[in-house]
Enzyme design. Structure first.
Site, PDB file in Angstrom:
ATOM      1  N   ASP A  38      48.723  15.282   9.333  1.00 49.87           N
ATOM      2  CA  ASP A  38      48.714  15.376  10.791  1.00 49.87           C
ATOM      3  C   ASP A  38      47.292  15.609  11.249  1.00 49.87           C
ATOM      4  OD1 ASP A  38      49.706  15.672  13.513  1.00 49.87           O
ATOM      5  OD2 ASP A  38      51.608  16.272  12.592  1.00 49.87           O
ATOM      6  N   ASP A  52      43.916  11.599  10.329  1.00 41.50           N
ATOM      7  CA  ASP A  52      44.077  10.820  11.554  1.00 41.50           C
ATOM      8  C   ASP A  52      44.403   9.394  11.132  1.00 41.50           C
ATOM      9  OD1 ASP A  52      43.829   9.337  13.874  1.00 41.50           O
ATOM     10  OD2 ASP A  52      41.930  10.223  14.489  1.00 41.50           O
ATOM     11  N   VAL A  53      45.600   8.925  11.443  1.00 35.11           N
ATOM     12  CA  VAL A  53      46.020   7.617  10.946  1.00 35.11           C
ATOM     13  C   VAL A  53      45.229   6.472  11.562  1.00 35.11           C
ATOM     14  CG1 VAL A  53      48.350   8.404  10.373  1.00 35.11           C
ATOM     15  CG2 VAL A  53      47.903   7.358  12.618  1.00 35.11           C
ATOM     16  N   SER A 131      62.409   2.743  16.177  1.00 33.55           N
ATOM     17  CA  SER A 131      63.001   3.286  17.404  1.00 33.55           C
ATOM     18  C   SER A 131      64.065   2.341  17.941  1.00 33.55           C
ATOM     19  CB  SER A 131      61.919   3.474  18.480  1.00 33.55           C
ATOM     20  OG  SER A 131      62.492   3.763  19.737  1.00 33.55           O
ATOM     21  N   TYR A 144      55.468   0.869  24.384  1.00 37.04           N
ATOM     22  CA  TYR A 144      56.092   1.574  23.259  1.00 37.04           C
ATOM     23  C   TYR A 144      57.057   0.662  22.510  1.00 37.04           C
ATOM     24  CZ  TYR A 144      58.742   5.120  20.705  1.00 37.04           C
ATOM     25  OH  TYR A 144      59.369   5.855  19.720  1.00 37.04           O
ATOM     26  N   LYS A 148      57.138  -0.740  18.523  1.00 39.29           N
ATOM     27  CA  LYS A 148      58.247  -0.480  17.612  1.00 39.29           C
ATOM     28  C   LYS A 148      58.914  -1.780  17.154  1.00 39.29           C
ATOM     29  CE  LYS A 148      57.767   3.909  17.307  1.00 39.29           C
ATOM     30  NZ  LYS A 148      57.375   4.537  16.020  1.00 39.29           N
TER      31      LYS A 148
END
Length: 248
Positions: A38, A52-53, A131, A144, A148
């Site tokens: 995270d 940090d991705v 999602s 968003y 997804k």
């Protein structure tokens, strides 16, 4: 180590809160050693790594540190993600790139870095958190939902590419879950109680999805019990995707 995941090492991105924290707890209950990725790691988080991705250098450093500290990587749960609201007009190009970088390319970075260790595992599995917005059109979720939808397709492509290497790849599709992010959206609305009631009613079983329910689905998909399951998405949405109930 006892449990169906005993002896296995898992990485959960976005694992310090919300769905990620529930997934971490569940995998540990099944015996896995779990590394938490995270951007900020609270002091009480065990085996936490600041990652940090959106930063490939921190991703690679974190993956290598886990492999060194915990003895390899068998399971990856790509859970880190951020939300976005509005129609296609509501967000700037910069915001589209930012959310895409976290929700889609972030998964690519972590999986890409973990592949050498996953290939060496006899129980390798990846689960991507997708999602309901990938399969159902929702108002005010254009950005968003687009990310997804990409995650859903990416999961299938990854499953096809890496099955010959012994790596299973699946996705879990939560409905609207009772997470801190949803809580903040509710708090910011004009009538939080009415908005929560509307979200509850939108799902056929009449309530928000509990994070523990999503975690249970992930635990199944990463476990040897799902050894013949790959390239699938498991909906945990109270029937929102597939059911059309008559109102009383």
């Amino acid at each position: 180590m006892s449990g169906v995941l005993g002896g296995l090492v898992a990485v959960v991105t976005g694992g310090a809160s919300g769905l990620g924290a529930a997934i971490v707890e569940r995998l540990r209950e099944d015996g896995a050693r779990v590394a938490v990725f995270d951007r900020m790691i609270p002091d009480d988080v065990v085996d936490g790594y600041v990652v940090d991705v959106t930063d490939d250098a921190t991703v690679r450093a974190g993956v290598e540190a886990v492999a060194r500290d915990l003895g390899g990587i068998d399971i990856l749960v790509n859970n880190a993600g951020i939300g976005a609201q509005g129609t296609i007009e509501a967000n700037s190009d910069d915001e589209w790139h930012r959310v895409w970088d976290v929700n889609v390319v972030g998964m690519v970075r972590v999986a890409r870095a973990a592949l050498p260790w996953l290939r060496a595992s006899k129980a390798a599995a990846i689960v991507n958190t997708c999602s309901i917005a990938a399969t159902v059109g929702l108002p005010q979720r254009a950005l968003y939902g687009a990310t997804k939808g990409a995650v859903l397709s990416l999961t299938r492509q990854m499953a096809a590419d890496h099955l010959p290497e012994g790596i299973r790849v699946n996705a879990v599709n939560p409905g609207t879950a009772d997470t801190p992010w949803v809580g903040r959206l509710l708090d910011a609305s004009e009538d939080p109680a009415a908005e929560r009631a509307a979200l509850n009613a939108r799902q056929p079983h009449g309530r928000l999805v509990a994070p523990a329910e999503v975690a249970d689905a992930v635990a199944y998909l990463v476990s040897p019990r799902a050894a013949s399951t790959t390239g699938t998405t498991l909906a945990v949405d109270g029937g929102m995707d597939s059911l059309r109930l008559r109102t009383s």
